[in-house]
Write an enzyme that holds these catalytic residues in place. Structure first.
Site, PDB file in Angstrom:
ATOM      1  NE  ARG A   1      -4.036  -2.069   1.907  1.00 33.22           N
ATOM      2  CZ  ARG A   1      -4.805  -2.688   2.792  1.00 33.22           C
ATOM      3  NH1 ARG A   1      -4.535  -2.605   4.085  1.00 33.22           N
ATOM      4  NH2 ARG A   1      -5.837  -3.386   2.393  1.00 33.22           N
TER       5      ARG A   1
ATOM      6  N   GLY B   1      -9.726  -9.856  -1.919  1.00 25.95           N
ATOM      7  CA  GLY B   1      -8.599 -10.340  -1.117  1.00 25.95           C
ATOM      8  C   GLY B   1      -8.089 -11.694  -1.574  1.00 25.95           C
TER       9      GLY B   1
ATOM     10  CE  LYS C   1     -21.156 -19.464   4.097  1.00 24.26           C
ATOM     11  NZ  LYS C   1     -21.505 -19.041   5.446  1.00 24.26           N
TER      12      LYS C   1
ATOM     13  N   GLY D   1     -13.025  -4.178  -0.040  1.00 18.96           N
ATOM     14  CA  GLY D   1     -14.418  -3.744   0.124  1.00 18.96           C
ATOM     15  C   GLY D   1     -14.856  -2.722  -0.923  1.00 18.96           C
TER      16      GLY D   1
HETATM   17  P1  ADP Z   1     -12.514 -12.710  -2.436  1.00 17.67           P
HETATM   18  O1  ADP Z   1     -11.789 -12.507  -1.130  1.00 17.67           O
HETATM   19  O2  ADP Z   1     -11.574 -12.656  -3.601  1.00 17.67           O
HETATM   20  O3  ADP Z   1     -13.685 -11.781  -2.598  1.00 17.67           O
HETATM   21  P2  ADP Z   1     -14.103 -14.860  -1.366  1.00 17.67           P
HETATM   22  O4  ADP Z   1     -13.681 -14.488   0.014  1.00 17.67           O
HETATM   23  O5  ADP Z   1     -15.502 -14.607  -1.753  1.00 17.67           O
HETATM   24  O6  ADP Z   1     -13.120 -14.206  -2.449  1.00 17.67           O
HETATM   25  O7  ADP Z   1     -13.902 -16.415  -1.588  1.00 17.67           O
HETATM   26  C1  ADP Z   1     -12.687 -17.077  -1.416  1.00 17.67           C
HETATM   27  C2  ADP Z   1     -12.864 -18.377  -0.705  1.00 17.67           C
HETATM   28  O8  ADP Z   1     -13.783 -19.246  -1.361  1.00 17.67           O
HETATM   29  C3  ADP Z   1     -11.561 -19.128  -0.632  1.00 17.67           C
HETATM   30  O9  ADP Z   1     -11.180 -19.243   0.713  1.00 17.67           O
HETATM   31  C4  ADP Z   1     -11.871 -20.484  -1.257  1.00 17.67           C
HETATM   32  O10 ADP Z   1     -11.254 -21.562  -0.585  1.00 17.67           O
HETATM   33  C5  ADP Z   1     -13.377 -20.575  -1.123  1.00 17.67           C
HETATM   34  N1  ADP Z   1     -13.952 -21.518  -2.083  1.00 17.67           N
HETATM   35  C6  ADP Z   1     -13.907 -21.462  -3.419  1.00 17.67           C
HETATM   36  N2  ADP Z   1     -14.505 -22.530  -3.964  1.00 17.67           N
HETATM   37  C7  ADP Z   1     -14.955 -23.301  -2.946  1.00 17.67           C
HETATM   38  C8  ADP Z   1     -15.665 -24.542  -2.870  1.00 17.67           C
HETATM   39  N3  ADP Z   1     -16.038 -25.201  -3.968  1.00 17.67           N
HETATM   40  N4  ADP Z   1     -15.959 -25.022  -1.646  1.00 17.67           N
HETATM   41  C9  ADP Z   1     -15.577 -24.343  -0.542  1.00 17.67           C
HETATM   42  N5  ADP Z   1     -14.912 -23.173  -0.543  1.00 17.67           N
HETATM   43  C10 ADP Z   1     -14.607 -22.656  -1.733  1.00 17.67           C
END
Ligand code: ADP
Ligand code: MG
Length: 400
Positions: free
Chosen positions: A38, A357, A199, A380
Site C-alpha cells: 500500500r 482479497g 458463498k 471492500g
Molecule cells: P474474495 O476474497 O476474492 O472476494 P471470497 O472471500 O468470496 O473471495 O472467496 C474465497 C474463498 O472461497 C476461498 O477461501 C476459497 O477456498 C473458497 N472456495 C472457493 N470454492 C470453494 C468450494 N467449492 N468449496 C468451498 N470453498 C470454496
C-alpha cells in the site's frame, strides 16, 4: 465518466500544503510492517507532490480505534516502512488538526513530508463531521485523495475534505478509476465476469448487478453449488446455501432477460474429505456427485470451455476463485483460467481487471498478476464498485 481533477491540473503548488489521504492500514506483526504494497501504491503521488514543492501531510487510518487514542494503533509505527519506500525522511505529527499541525506546517520546507496521526483516533472521522473536516482543512491548501480502498466510506478524510478544499485524485486513485471505467463503465464488448468464492450470500448484490452489465457470467467456487442445487443438481456435502435456491433462480431469470449467458460448471472436482490430495479425489460430471462428496473445484472440461468463452470476449472482470484454491489440487481451475486470461491480456486481446482479497492471492499464486491489465487491492471498495454502488469518496472528487 464524470470528470475529476488529477495532479495534472494542480498548477503551481510550491510551498502549498497538500493533505494527501492514503491507505497506510498496513499488515503488521510484532511491531513491524509485513507488507508495504500500500505504501508503494501511494508513493508516486506523494513523491510527485513533494517534487513539485508542496508540503505534504499524509492522512490515513489504522485499525479500528473507534474514536479513542490507542497507543498500539498509532501511525508512528509505520514511519520506518514509509521512509524506506519513499527514500526520504518523514516527520510524524501526533495530531491531525489544531496548533501542533499548524506549527509543523511552519517548520516544513517545500518538498517535506509528514504523517499525521491515525485519523480514526477522532470520533468525527467516521461520523464525517464537517467541523473536523474544516479543522483539518484549516492548515492546508489542497486535498488529494489517493485511497480508493477507503472510498466506499464517507468519512471526514475520505469524503468531507473534498467539500472544503480544492480536491484532486492522486495517481493510484486515477489509475484505479480509469481501469474500472474500462472494465464496466464503458467496456469493449463482449464482457465476461468471473464470480467465484465461497458463498452466494456474500455476493448477491454483485451477481444481481453484473447480470445486467455483462454478456457472460461465469459462476464458480462454492457459490456455483448453490446455483447447481437450485437447478436440481445433487451437490452432496458441498458448501451450498440451499435456502438461497429461489434467489439463485431469480438471478438466472434476470440474466436471461438481460441477454447475459450464465456459465455453470458441468464437470467438477470432488472429494469425500477436504484435505490436500485426498485419496477420494476424482473428477466427474455435476450430475454424478455422490451424497458423501464435496465439490471443491471446477473440472478441466468446463475450464477449457470457459477459456474458449474468454477468447470471444474483449473485457473481463474477475472476483472470487473458482475453487478452494488454498488446498492442492483445488487450485487447478483458478490457475488454468487465470493463465488463459493473462495470455489473452498480454496479447492485447482482452482487458482484464480483477480484485478481492482471496482473488489477488489466487492470481499471485497462479503467477499471472503482472499480466492482468489491472489488479485492484481495494477489497471492500472494489466489491461495492462491482455491486454498481456509487462510492462516496469518488463522488466527492467528481463534484469538487
Ligand atoms: P474474495 O476474497 O476474492 O472476494 P471470497 O472471500 O468470496 O473471495 O472467496 C474465497 C474463498 O472461497 C476461498 O477461501 C476459497 O477456498 C473458497 N472456495 C472457493 N470454492 C470453494 C468450494 N467449492 N468449496 C468451498 N470453498 C470454496
Ligand atoms: Mg475473501
Amino acid at each position: 465518466m464524470t470528470k475529476f481533477r488529477t495532479l495534472d491540473d494542480l498548477g503551481d503548488v510550491t510551498g502549498k500544503v497538500a493533505l494527501v489521504r492514503v491507505d497506510l492500514n498496513l499488515p503488521m506483526q510484532d511491531g513491524a510492517v509485513t507488507d508495504d504494497t500500500r505504501v508503494r501504491a501511494a508513493a508516486p503521488t506523494i513523491l510527485e507532490l513533494a517534487e513539485k514543492g508542496a508540503k505534504v501531510l499524509l492522512l490515513a487510518h489504522f485499525g479500528r480505534p473507534k474514536g479513542e487514542r490507542v497507543s498500539t494503533q498509532s501511525l508512528s509505527m509505520v514511519i520506518d516502512a514509509v521512509q524506506d519506500v519513499l527514500g526520504k525522511e518523514v516527520m510524524f505529527v501526533p495530531e491531525i488538526a489544531g496548533p501542533v499541525v499548524e506549527q509543523t506546517v511552519g517548520i516544513l520546507r517545500a518538498g517535506d513530508i509528514a504523517i499525521l496521526e491515525n485519523t480514526r483516533f477522532w470520533k468525527g472521522e467516521e461520523k464525517n463531521d464537517p467541523e473536523l473536516a474544516k479543522a483539518i482543512a484549516a492548515n492546508a491548501d489542497i486535498y488529494v485523495n489517493d485511497a480508493f480502498s477507503a472510498a466506499h466510506r464517507a468519512h471526514a478524510t475520505t469524503e468531507g475534505l473534498a467539500h472544503v478544499l480544492p480536491a484532486y485524485a492522486g495517481r493510484s486513485m486515477e489509475a484505479e478509476l480509469k481501469a474500472l471505467e474500462k472494465a464496466l463503465g464503458q467496456p469493449d464488448r463482449p464482457v465476461a465476469a468471473v464470480v467465484g468464492g465461497a458463498k452466494v450470500s456474500s455476493k448477491l448484490d454483485v451477481l444481481t448487478h453484473l447480470v445486467t452489465q455483462v454478456d457472460h457470467l461465469i459462476i464458480g467456487g462454492g457459490m456455483a453449488n448453490t446455483f447447481l442445487a437450485a437447478r436440481g443438481v445433487n451437490v452432496g456435502k458441498s458448501l451450498c446455501e440451499h435456502d438461497l435456491a429461489a434467489t439463485a433462480e431469480k438471478i438466472l431469470e434476470a440474466a436471461d432477460q438481460s441477454g447475459c449467458t450464465v456459465h455453470l460448471p458441468y464437470d467438477v472436482v470432488v472429494a469425500k474429505e477436504f484435505a490436500a490430495n485426498p485419496a477420494s479425489l476424482r473428477t466427474c460430471n455435476v450430475h454424478e456427485v455422490a451424497a458423501d462428496e464435496m465439490i471443491l473445484d471446477v473440472g478441466p472440461q468446463a475450464v477449457e470451455a470457459l477459456a474458449d468463452v474468454l477468447k470471444t470476449c474483449r473485457t473481463l472482470v474477475w472476483n472470487g476463485p473458482l475453487g478452494a484454491f488454498e488446498t492442492q489440487p483445488f487450485d487447478a481451475a483458478t490457475v488454468a483460467l487465470a493463465r488463459s486470461a493473462a495470455a489473452l491480456s498480454k496479447e492485447g486481446a482482452l482487458v482484464s481487471v480483477a480484485g478481492g482479497g482471496d482473488t489477488v492471492a489466487a492470481l499471485n499464486h497462479a503467477g499471472v498478476a503482472d499480466d492482468f491489465t489491472y489488479i485492484s487491492t481495494a477489497g471492500g471498495a472494489f466489491l461495492e464498485w462491482m455491486e454498481g454502488k456509487e462510492l462516496p469518496g469518488v463522488k466527492a472528487l467528481e463534484q469538487a
